[in-house]
Motif scaffolding. Structure first.
Motif, short mmCIF file in Angstrom:
data_model
loop_
_atom_site.label_atom_id
_atom_site.label_comp_id
_atom_site.label_asym_id
_atom_site.label_seq_id
_atom_site.Cartn_x
_atom_site.Cartn_y
_atom_site.Cartn_z
N GLU A 264 -6.88 0.36 -29.74
CA GLU A 264 -8.26 0.70 -30.09
C GLU A 264 -9.22 0.07 -29.09
O GLU A 264 -9.03 -1.07 -28.66
CB GLU A 264 -8.58 0.22 -31.51
N ALA A 265 -10.24 0.82 -28.72
CA ALA A 265 -11.25 0.32 -27.79
C ALA A 265 -12.59 0.94 -28.15
O ALA A 265 -12.67 2.12 -28.53
CB ALA A 265 -10.88 0.65 -26.35
N ASP A 266 -13.65 0.15 -28.05
CA ASP A 266 -15.00 0.61 -28.36
C ASP A 266 -15.65 1.14 -27.10
O ASP A 266 -16.16 0.38 -26.28
CB ASP A 266 -15.81 -0.54 -28.96
N LEU A 267 -15.64 2.46 -26.94
CA LEU A 267 -16.19 3.07 -25.72
C LEU A 267 -17.70 3.27 -25.79
O LEU A 267 -18.29 3.81 -24.85
CB LEU A 267 -15.50 4.41 -25.46
N SER A 268 -18.32 2.82 -26.89
CA SER A 268 -19.78 2.94 -26.97
C SER A 268 -20.46 2.10 -25.89
O SER A 268 -21.62 2.35 -25.55
CB SER A 268 -20.28 2.53 -28.35
N VAL A 269 -19.75 1.11 -25.34
CA VAL A 269 -20.34 0.27 -24.29
C VAL A 269 -20.68 1.09 -23.05
O VAL A 269 -21.53 0.70 -22.25
CB VAL A 269 -19.41 -0.90 -23.91
N ALA A 281 -18.58 5.75 -16.15
CA ALA A 281 -19.07 6.62 -17.21
C ALA A 281 -18.69 8.07 -16.93
O ALA A 281 -18.39 8.84 -17.86
CB ALA A 281 -20.59 6.47 -17.34
N ALA A 282 -18.67 8.46 -15.67
CA ALA A 282 -18.32 9.83 -15.30
C ALA A 282 -16.85 10.13 -15.57
O ALA A 282 -16.46 11.31 -15.62
CB ALA A 282 -18.64 10.07 -13.83
N ARG A 283 -16.04 9.09 -15.74
CA ARG A 283 -14.60 9.29 -15.98
C ARG A 283 -14.24 8.99 -17.43
O ARG A 283 -13.12 8.62 -17.73
CB ARG A 283 -13.80 8.41 -15.02
N ARG A 284 -15.20 9.17 -18.32
CA ARG A 284 -14.98 8.82 -19.72
C ARG A 284 -13.78 9.58 -20.32
O ARG A 284 -12.97 8.99 -21.03
CB ARG A 284 -16.24 9.09 -20.54
N GLU A 285 -13.69 10.87 -20.05
CA GLU A 285 -12.59 11.64 -20.63
C GLU A 285 -11.24 11.12 -20.14
O GLU A 285 -10.28 11.03 -20.91
CB GLU A 285 -12.75 13.12 -20.28
N GLU A 286 -11.18 10.77 -18.87
CA GLU A 286 -9.95 10.21 -18.31
C GLU A 286 -9.64 8.87 -18.97
O GLU A 286 -8.47 8.57 -19.29
CB GLU A 286 -10.13 10.04 -16.80
#
Length: 441
Positions: A264-269, A281-286
């Motif tokens: 688990e990781a909090d990607l809201s950062v 941020a541009a590679r969020r999906e990856e």
């Protein structure tokens, strides 16, 4: 009956519970160990207290916040003049008396009991100095052989550090501090909260963080040459072997090895990144896809350190012994989360992330990626050699490295959140690390 002002002052001086909430609201945020600096403190009250010696008191103080759960803090000191001062000079005698009386009885408090659990004789005769460096707790030296860790923010439940050190003491693990005993608070309902532990004082030590970030010796080789780092490479391999030995010793603590859970990781950062973080941020999906990758079930979950980095490993100067310290995990997480088993790969991933930080923070300027890569390879070699054949080791190294990579990403995301909140100038370090991990993947 009208209380005179002199009577009121005397009552406050003798009873910390009589201090007004505003006194605690002024006192708590000024303390180094106060862990709620980013929250709005709206009130505070004494939950429980007891006499230590003279006018020194032990207290549990509940702090309340706007829109969030309470925190409970442990204090030792005295009330006077409408304020509170920390006083630890009675601590040594109090611990000696409590350990000497156990297990026949504890110390009654206003609303519960303090329970002492000795493992070995307490030898420290008196209070020593408060040691610098600790942020969320307080370390106090007793004589030359023992160290007291006072847990400042306390909560009911099994404490991960007390549990781990008790387990390791049974196996006489040389890579962990020896446990002398622990102290807990038992409330009227029977729930216990860890208050303190007393462990072996290691004497003069040096963290591996300082070793790996010091200016390298002048070998005549270029700064990016592997020849300049043979000693560090050997130390990294040794650190891998020590970590493997620790994992072998921890196997069984909290139960047998079990299947790994989800990462688990909090990607809201990612929404709060500075301009330097735009490539990530541009590679969020990856990033999401990499974190969602299932851990091979062969990487069984065991009890691990939970927050292993170069600052948590010390070299004891007189004996050249390497000792892992601070088994309490991430202090901001609930106790149950900190005790949760995880694949051993998580601790290796945390050490890899620590190498990434060290590479960028070495005295004299950043080192090269090759410098970090060599340390990672050496640590892995030392670890893998010692871990083969255990019940929790995966069948092949590729499976293990895949798990390490996933946990590295998880750790880098957590580091981004931490740096944004506490050290914004450092946030580019984990951002760069996360991008490198994605590139390798």
């Amino acid at each position: 009956m009208v209380m005179r002002e002199s009577d009121r002052a005397a009552r406050v001086a003798g009873d910390p519970a009589a201090l007004p909430a505003r006194a605690w609201q002024e006192f708590l945020p000024r303390q180094r160990w106060y862990g709620d600096k980013e929250r709005e403190l709206t009130g505070a009250r004494v939950r429980d207290h007891a006499d230590l010696a003279g006018n020194t008191r032990w207290l549990l103080v509940d702090a309340s916040f706007a829109g969030g759960p309470d925190s409970t803090y442990q204090l030792v000191g005295r009330a006077h003049g409408g304020s509170f001062d920390e006083r630890l000079d009675a601590l040594g005698d109090w611990l000696r008396e409590g350990f000497g009386a156990a297990p026949e009885g504890g110390l009654r408090t206003r609303r519960g009991e303090i329970v002492f659990s000795p493992v070995a004789p307490l030898e420290g005769a008196s209070i020593g100095e408060v040691l610098p460096g600790e942020m969320s707790n307080t370390l106090v030296r007793l004589g030359d052989r023992e160290l007291v860790k006072i847990f400042r923010r306390v909560a009911p439940g099994v404490h991960p550090e007390v549990e781990a050190l008790e387990w390791l003491a049974r196996g006489e693990c040389e890579h962990a501090p020896g446990l002398v005993g622990s102290v807990a608070h038992r409330d009227a309902g029977g729930d216990e909260s860890a208050l303190m532990l007393v462990a072996e004082h290691l004497g003069a030590t040096r963290t591996l963080w300082s070793v790996f970030t010091d200016e390298p010796a002048d070998t005549g080789a270029p700064r990016d040459s592997d020849r300049a780092d043979d000693a560090l490479a050997a130390l990294a391999r040794r650190l891998g072997a020590v970590t493997a030995s620790l994992h072998r010793a921890l196997e069984g603590c909290g139960g047998p090895p079990r299947p790994p859970g989800r990462v688990e990781a909090d990607l809201s950062v990612l929404r709060h990144l500075p301009p330097a973080g735009e490539p990530l941020a541009a590679r969020r999906e990856e990033l999401e896809a990499a974190l969602a990758r299932e851990i091979d079930p062969a990487n069984l979950a065991i009890r691990t350190h939970g927050d292993l980095h170069l600052g948590q490993v010390v070299a004891v100067e007189k004996t050249d012994r390497l000792v892992v310290i601070d088994f309490e995990g991430e202090p901001a997480l609930p106790l149950a989360s900190r005790r949760r088993p995880a694949p051993a790969a998580r601790d290796i991933a945390c050490l890899f992330r620590s190498f990434s930080y060290a590479r960028r923070c070495t005295a004299g300027g950043p080192r090269t990626r090759n410098w970090e890569s060599r340390l990672r390879e050496e640590l892995l070699e030392g670890y893998w050699k010692e871990i083969e054949g255990t019940t929790f080791a995966p069948r092949d190294r590729r499976s293990f490295l895949d798990a390490v990579e996933t946990f590295e990403l998880q750790k880098a995301v957590a580091e981004i959140g931490y740096e944004l909140s506490h050290r914004p100038d450092w946030v580019e370090v984990p951002i760069a690390g996360a991008l490198e991990i994605l590139d390798r993947a």
